[in-house]
Design a protein around this motif. Structure first.
Motif, PDB file in Angstrom:
ATOM      1  N   ALA A 293       0.831  -1.201   0.000  1.00  0.00           N
ATOM      2  CA  ALA A 293       0.000   0.000   0.000  1.00  0.00           C
ATOM      3  C   ALA A 293       0.868   1.254   0.000  1.00  0.00           C
ATOM      4  CB  ALA A 293      -0.920  -0.014   1.204  1.00  0.00           C
ATOM      5  N   ALA A 294       1.932   1.201   0.777  1.00  0.00           N
ATOM      6  CA  ALA A 294       2.823   2.365   0.839  1.00  0.00           C
ATOM      7  C   ALA A 294       3.423   2.648  -0.530  1.00  0.00           C
ATOM      8  CB  ALA A 294       3.929   2.121   1.864  1.00  0.00           C
ATOM      9  N   ILE A 295       3.820   1.561  -1.187  1.00  0.00           N
ATOM     10  CA  ILE A 295       4.383   1.735  -2.525  1.00  0.00           C
ATOM     11  C   ILE A 295       3.349   2.333  -3.459  1.00  0.00           C
ATOM     12  CG2 ILE A 295       5.249   0.517  -4.542  1.00  0.00           C
ATOM     13  CD1 ILE A 295       6.598  -1.453  -2.676  1.00  0.00           C
ATOM     14  N   LEU A 296       2.149   1.811  -3.395  1.00  0.00           N
ATOM     15  CA  LEU A 296       1.111   2.315  -4.289  1.00  0.00           C
ATOM     16  C   LEU A 296       0.852   3.797  -4.040  1.00  0.00           C
ATOM     17  CD1 LEU A 296      -1.383  -0.686  -4.424  1.00  0.00           C
ATOM     18  CD2 LEU A 296       0.237   0.090  -6.167  1.00  0.00           C
ATOM     19  N   ASP A 297       0.808   4.167  -2.766  1.00  0.00           N
ATOM     20  CA  ASP A 297       0.593   5.580  -2.462  1.00  0.00           C
ATOM     21  C   ASP A 297       1.697   6.450  -3.048  1.00  0.00           C
ATOM     22  OD1 ASP A 297      -1.729   5.060  -1.181  1.00  0.00           O
ATOM     23  OD2 ASP A 297      -0.926   5.178   0.854  1.00  0.00           O
ATOM     24  N   ALA A 298       2.910   6.019  -2.801  1.00  0.00           N
ATOM     25  CA  ALA A 298       4.031   6.795  -3.323  1.00  0.00           C
ATOM     26  C   ALA A 298       3.967   6.856  -4.840  1.00  0.00           C
ATOM     27  CB  ALA A 298       5.343   6.161  -2.884  1.00  0.00           C
ATOM     28  N   ALA A 299       3.674   5.730  -5.440  1.00  0.00           N
ATOM     29  CA  ALA A 299       3.600   5.683  -6.898  1.00  0.00           C
ATOM     30  C   ALA A 299       2.573   6.683  -7.393  1.00  0.00           C
ATOM     31  CB  ALA A 299       3.243   4.280  -7.356  1.00  0.00           C
TER      32      ALA A 299
ATOM     33  N   ALA B  89      -1.085  -1.350 -12.932  1.00  0.00           N
ATOM     34  CA  ALA B  89      -2.338  -2.096 -12.927  1.00  0.00           C
ATOM     35  C   ALA B  89      -2.863  -2.243 -11.505  1.00  0.00           C
ATOM     36  CB  ALA B  89      -2.118  -3.465 -13.563  1.00  0.00           C
ATOM     37  N   ALA B  90      -1.960  -2.545 -10.584  1.00  0.00           N
ATOM     38  CA  ALA B  90      -2.369  -2.715  -9.190  1.00  0.00           C
ATOM     39  C   ALA B  90      -2.962  -1.413  -8.663  1.00  0.00           C
ATOM     40  CB  ALA B  90      -1.172  -3.124  -8.350  1.00  0.00           C
ATOM     41  N   LEU B  91      -2.335  -0.328  -9.061  1.00  0.00           N
ATOM     42  CA  LEU B  91      -2.803   0.983  -8.631  1.00  0.00           C
ATOM     43  C   LEU B  91      -4.230   1.204  -9.139  1.00  0.00           C
ATOM     44  CD1 LEU B  91      -1.821   3.248  -6.997  1.00  0.00           C
ATOM     45  CD2 LEU B  91      -0.572   4.147  -8.948  1.00  0.00           C
ATOM     46  N   ARG B  92      -4.407   0.910 -10.426  1.00  0.00           N
ATOM     47  CA  ARG B  92      -5.722   1.060 -11.026  1.00  0.00           C
ATOM     48  C   ARG B  92      -6.753   0.212 -10.288  1.00  0.00           C
ATOM     49  NH1 ARG B  92      -6.681  -2.701 -14.125  1.00  0.00           N
ATOM     50  NH2 ARG B  92      -4.856  -2.766 -15.481  1.00  0.00           N
ATOM     51  N   ASP B  93      -6.428  -1.030 -10.077  1.00  0.00           N
ATOM     52  CA  ASP B  93      -7.390  -1.923  -9.455  1.00  0.00           C
ATOM     53  C   ASP B  93      -7.697  -1.495  -8.027  1.00  0.00           C
ATOM     54  OD1 ASP B  93      -7.429  -3.280 -11.794  1.00  0.00           O
ATOM     55  OD2 ASP B  93      -6.079  -4.892 -11.133  1.00  0.00           O
ATOM     56  N   THR B  94      -6.666  -1.178  -7.298  1.00  0.00           N
ATOM     57  CA  THR B  94      -6.863  -0.770  -5.903  1.00  0.00           C
ATOM     58  C   THR B  94      -7.767   0.443  -5.821  1.00  0.00           C
ATOM     59  OG1 THR B  94      -4.659  -1.574  -5.381  1.00  0.00           O
ATOM     60  CG2 THR B  94      -5.707  -0.112  -3.791  1.00  0.00           C
ATOM     61  N   ARG B  95      -7.388   1.470  -6.572  1.00  0.00           N
ATOM     62  CA  ARG B  95      -8.181   2.692  -6.504  1.00  0.00           C
ATOM     63  C   ARG B  95      -9.602   2.427  -6.997  1.00  0.00           C
ATOM     64  NH1 ARG B  95      -4.790   3.453  -3.401  1.00  0.00           N
ATOM     65  NH2 ARG B  95      -3.032   4.885  -3.620  1.00  0.00           N
ATOM     66  N   GLY B  96      -9.699   1.590  -7.995  1.00  0.00           N
ATOM     67  CA  GLY B  96     -11.038   1.259  -8.504  1.00  0.00           C
ATOM     68  C   GLY B  96     -11.874   0.604  -7.414  1.00  0.00           C
ATOM     69  N   ARG B  97     -11.294  -0.392  -6.770  1.00  0.00           N
ATOM     70  CA  ARG B  97     -12.038  -1.076  -5.709  1.00  0.00           C
ATOM     71  C   ARG B  97     -12.414  -0.110  -4.601  1.00  0.00           C
ATOM     72  NH1 ARG B  97      -8.796  -5.450  -6.866  1.00  0.00           N
ATOM     73  NH2 ARG B  97      -7.190  -4.780  -5.380  1.00  0.00           N
ATOM     74  N   GLU B  98     -11.511   0.778  -4.276  1.00  0.00           N
ATOM     75  CA  GLU B  98     -11.801   1.762  -3.242  1.00  0.00           C
ATOM     76  C   GLU B  98     -12.999   2.609  -3.621  1.00  0.00           C
ATOM     77  OE1 GLU B  98      -7.130   2.215  -1.790  1.00  0.00           O
ATOM     78  OE2 GLU B  98      -8.210   3.940  -2.646  1.00  0.00           O
TER      79      GLU B  98
END
Lengths: 213, 213, 213, 213
Positions: free
Chosen positions: B25-31, B70-79
DNA sequence: CATGAATGAGGATTCATTCAT
DNA sequence: GATGAATGAATCCTCATTCAT
């Protein structure tokens, strides 16, 4: 060059200049094609290949990649504005609703043709580099011009009693948003719907609202 | 980590997994931060630096750059979907108009927070590589989910007599278009307007139409 | 990393730093070799190949080509000054003539080893770009340092009665000119003469003059 | 070109050839200017622009860039030798010291005018390509010619008792070294000293030596 | 697991040279 | 002869990815 020349008279250098202009235009067209297909990933070599020249030639016409992009933006922008002005002129005697319809169709058609480029430039503009500040400004300037024309048209709508004046400042924005979205969804859809089929409900919704009367 | 661990009973590896999840999650946020600032130009090194780890670590959590995106997209989408579902649940007893308002505010707020990422992913999706076909699908899938909920909501609207049924299929699209456009214009504007001030006229226009009644 | 480590104590990161320093030095050495052989035409790839690494690595150690050159200049400059100071120290009790001889031999030897680089940097400095202004300054600074030491030495010469004071300000320059020229001619000559064979007549000429006494 | 030419007798093509020669000279002058300013970085286009012609024209007069450089070297070399021979001729009756002074002043003045070019060519010659072997030879040949004249002059000096014969073979080299260095330092200095002010101490040092008599 | 130096393919740009007009 | 647009090989530099420590 001499009196017997078949070229009427005058513009002695105009042939060379005309060719230069055509070459520029050809490059811009190719660039748009390639950019549309590949996005920012498009390479200068790809563009050159599409025109059928070598990379070096691109640099005879444009300082660098960024300038080429800028030229593309400006050219397409000017073309759109010209189209819109012609349409407004043409429909001068028509009622608001018809003129709006025509105006939006113009935008829609132009945007369909050039959409990938558009979204690329938009994306580019959203990157906040100090170095791109000017690019952003030019981009916004263009859309301000379009909004301006929509506002003008809106005034006619208000005078005809076809628009409520209170929200008038929001209309240009909302209309443009819906147009942009329309194009996006057409592109993303595997089988795009015909323009007119999308424009009509949009206008109906905009003018009459979604609620029954 | 071992039997002497202070965590009492059960889930012996769950702490490890929890940590792993938090790192992801931290990586995704930073990304997302870095991508928002620099667009596609963001480098893996930049992202790593933002998290405070080294590049190598990124690759312990994600196959490669594309997977991270892709993970970023999916995560934010699910959120987003979770937010929307919560909102729909919360407002279950309210009338259509209020629920729609809440729904759109949810989208708007989420989009404002994550807009740069959104537009980046959109742009990415527009690139027609065979290699990205799957990315495109996932992206569309997400928006279809949102549209689906809007359609559902629309049915309530129709039953309440607040929506004309004829154009109902167009409404989700038009609404989303206007939302997207709203966010874009907020970002491009030097001094963004408050959300509510933009949402109200949008809804008014959508429901009542621009024409006086 | 822990108390049992064989590395005495302290400098915990010094090994990594030492390696980094050695790598830098290796790159500088290779760069000098390649630049000596090919002049400004030397490519970054060539330098990398000479060190036995890939181009990318060079850029892990130096911003860009220009910075690498600058580092080379500064390093070699510092080395020369260190040599000269050591020589001056060593010969502290000797008479002027002997000390001068030693000093010049130092310069000559250093210049022979690094001549191609030297002339390259000189050539570079002669190009009057605004962008290189600082490079020029650093280059001159270095030679000013050498001149300074020659002046100091000259004072001893004057006190010993071995130098005429009137032209003293010109001596450092003239001596350095002759040294430089010596090296140039050695390089251009197909079969270079031994250093000492050139230095002796030079000193004789400088001190006694070409005219018979 | 033919017997009917209006140019009376002789040299029927000489006007055309004269123009060709002047054009060549103009190109060489421009080339030297530009090379002086920009060093090896000078582009063929820059040179052409300086002459006021287009690149293509340069190639009507010179095979390629390298030939142009070579022509420049040879031309300036011949000019210098002509100057020196004239000076030697002029001063035939003078004593050694005066002749040497005049000779060196000639070199100094010529070198000042053409220094950047000179150092460029030197730098070029130091690059040991097989391909440049011939360039190097021509360059050395030129300086050998100058040295030769200095040797000749030196013989007069020896006969006049103004030079010690033992080191005679070294004198031309040392003198030229000092001249070269003089010019370099003049160029590097922000405010160059007048020629004569530098030449006098040089000669004094060379003939009388730095030691008091 | 984390690190971060090394890798090297890839892309933008330059410029000597050619050649059709 | 002059022109200058076209050419494309050559060069610098970047950055996603790997892997030894």
């Amino acid at each position: 060059m001499n009196a017997r020349s078949t070229t009427p008279r005058g513009k002695p250098q105009s042939m060379r200049m005309r060719m230069k202009e055509e070459a520029r235009a050809a490059i811009l067209d190719a660039a748009e094609q390639v950019l549309s297909e590949q996005g920012q990933a498009a390479r200068m070599d790809d563009i050159a290949a599409r025109v059928g020249v070598s990379v070096g030639t691109l640099y005879n016409y444009f300082e660098d990649r960024q300038q080429l992009l800028a030229a593309l933006r400006d050219t397409r922008g000017r073309e759109l504005l010209a189209l819109l002005d012609a349409e407004l002129e043409r429909s001068l005697q028509n009622p608001y609703r018809a003129r709006l319809h025509g105006f939006l169709r113009c935008i829609l058609e132009h945007s369909q043709t050039h959409f990938r480029l558009l979204s690329l430039l938009l994306e580019d503009s959203l990157r906040r580099d100090a170095s791109r500040e000017e690019d952003l400004d030019r981009h916004l300037e263009m859309w301000r011009e379009v909004s301006l024309r929509l506002e003008h048209l809106g005034e006619q709508g208000i005078q005809e009693g076809a628009l409520r004046p209170e929200d008038a400042p929001h209309y240009p924005g909302l209309l443009l948003d819906m147009m942009y979205g329309l194009v996006v969804r057409q592109l993303l859809a595997k089988q795009p719907s015909p323009t007119e089929a999308l424009l009509a409900p949009l206008l109906r919704c905009f003018l009459e609202g979604a609620a029954p009367r």
